[in-house]
Design a protein around this motif. Sequence first.
Motif, PDB file in Angstrom:
ATOM      1  N   GLY A 104       0.825  -1.199   0.000  1.00  0.00           N
ATOM      2  CA  GLY A 104       0.000   0.000   0.000  1.00  0.00           C
ATOM      3  C   GLY A 104       0.857   1.245   0.000  1.00  0.00           C
ATOM      4  N   ARG A 136      -4.067   4.279  -0.228  1.00  0.00           N
ATOM      5  CA  ARG A 136      -4.263   3.242  -1.237  1.00  0.00           C
ATOM      6  C   ARG A 136      -3.280   3.469  -2.384  1.00  0.00           C
ATOM      7  NH1 ARG A 136      -7.958  -0.574  -2.002  1.00  0.00           N
ATOM      8  NH2 ARG A 136      -9.017   0.129  -0.102  1.00  0.00           N
ATOM      9  N   GLU A 145      -5.845   3.822   4.698  1.00  0.00           N
ATOM     10  CA  GLU A 145      -6.510   2.640   4.155  1.00  0.00           C
ATOM     11  C   GLU A 145      -5.857   1.348   4.633  1.00  0.00           C
ATOM     12  OE1 GLU A 145      -9.148   2.501   2.341  1.00  0.00           O
ATOM     13  OE2 GLU A 145      -9.454   4.519   1.516  1.00  0.00           O
ATOM     14  N   SER A 148      -8.299  -1.429   5.571  1.00  0.00           N
ATOM     15  CA  SER A 148      -9.070  -1.829   4.379  1.00  0.00           C
ATOM     16  C   SER A 148      -8.222  -2.668   3.438  1.00  0.00           C
ATOM     17  CB  SER A 148      -9.594  -0.593   3.648  1.00  0.00           C
ATOM     18  OG  SER A 148     -10.496   0.126   4.455  1.00  0.00           O
ATOM     19  N   LEU A 149      -6.966  -2.243   3.237  1.00  0.00           N
ATOM     20  CA  LEU A 149      -6.071  -2.986   2.351  1.00  0.00           C
ATOM     21  C   LEU A 149      -5.820  -4.394   2.884  1.00  0.00           C
ATOM     22  CD1 LEU A 149      -3.536  -0.124   1.604  1.00  0.00           C
ATOM     23  CD2 LEU A 149      -5.000  -1.246  -0.092  1.00  0.00           C
ATOM     24  N   SER A 151      -7.817  -6.057   4.938  1.00  0.00           N
ATOM     25  CA  SER A 151      -9.078  -6.808   4.860  1.00  0.00           C
ATOM     26  C   SER A 151      -9.266  -7.406   3.473  1.00  0.00           C
ATOM     27  CB  SER A 151     -10.251  -5.894   5.209  1.00  0.00           C
ATOM     28  OG  SER A 151     -10.183  -5.471   6.558  1.00  0.00           O
ATOM     29  N   GLU A 152      -8.859  -6.673   2.459  1.00  0.00           N
ATOM     30  CA  GLU A 152      -8.953  -7.168   1.080  1.00  0.00           C
ATOM     31  C   GLU A 152      -8.018  -8.339   0.829  1.00  0.00           C
ATOM     32  OE1 GLU A 152      -8.198  -3.726  -1.282  1.00  0.00           O
ATOM     33  OE2 GLU A 152     -10.012  -2.695  -0.597  1.00  0.00           O
ATOM     34  N   ARG A 153      -7.025  -8.502   1.684  1.00  0.00           N
ATOM     35  CA  ARG A 153      -6.091  -9.618   1.546  1.00  0.00           C
ATOM     36  C   ARG A 153      -6.417 -10.771   2.502  1.00  0.00           C
ATOM     37  NH1 ARG A 153      -2.190  -8.711  -1.908  1.00  0.00           N
ATOM     38  NH2 ARG A 153      -1.529  -6.581  -2.430  1.00  0.00           N
ATOM     39  N   GLY A 154      -7.590 -10.723   3.125  1.00  0.00           N
ATOM     40  CA  GLY A 154      -8.034 -11.848   3.934  1.00  0.00           C
ATOM     41  C   GLY A 154      -7.985 -11.653   5.427  1.00  0.00           C
ATOM     42  N   SER A 156      -9.112 -10.376   9.072  1.00  0.00           N
ATOM     43  CA  SER A 156     -10.432 -10.158   9.662  1.00  0.00           C
ATOM     44  C   SER A 156     -10.324  -9.302  10.912  1.00  0.00           C
ATOM     45  CB  SER A 156     -11.083 -11.491  10.044  1.00  0.00           C
ATOM     46  OG  SER A 156     -11.439 -12.222   8.890  1.00  0.00           O
TER      47      SER A 156
END
Length: 261
Positions: A104, A136, A145, A148-149, A151-154, A156
């Motif tokens: 990121g 981002r 971010e 968020s970044l 979370s997009e990679r798995g 939790s």
Amino acid sequence: MSRLLDVSPEVRAEIGDDEAVRLVSGETGPQMYACASCRGGGDTAVEETSALLYLAQETAVLAFAHARCIPSQVIPVSDAAVEPLIAAQQGDPSNVPTPTVVPGGPVPISITGSMMVCDGITYAALVVEPGAAVARPGTQGARDEFLSLLSERGFSAIPTPDMTLPPLLSGWSVVLDGGFLTSVLFPGASGRTEAWWQAQIPAEVPEAWLSAARGNGVVLLYAAPVGTIGIHTGNDELGAALREAGRRGLLVAGSVPLTGA
């Protein structure tokens, strides 16, 4: 007593020749330290040591590390990142985090090895926190971010780290080589595996950490935004900081398979 201290030309240029001489001679700076890379204890009088300079726009912080862990260098950090470094040095001059790069953007982070008891089982853990907001990729915005970044990679959200085992991160791995921590890998572009964190020199880890990692086959990887966790010298303090981050909804995590030995 003269020290086994390496002060690189870059560090020397920032602190000046006179201060570099005083450091090497033992006139200034601590003899004993906690390595800024592996967090293990060090002694400048008996083992090769590197001088590190965390450099922000307005100020700088000097730290020591085992030469086997990281070479002497200047490490750019944000002003936001240097504040906890200064606070840590006021309490313990040797206690500083380790910078690297997060996906990121080229933002320095601290990465700290720890032990976490989750649902009654003791796991090896790595805790990461960036030194600044993570934008981002490809954007110029100041919005953070980081979570968020991840979370997009798995990753939790983990509200209760003592009770919630993070989900397994597909394609990720923590790599050991001969009992030394070398890298954290993740699935990059086009399915290629890339280094999310790479040790410049394989990092020594405590035997208890190594045993837990090997016994469970996974390492718990926790992450929180800049300024959330801070710098802590013990597992109890770090665990309390993780619990508070989870309570505030600022903690994400994943279980990362272990590879190598």
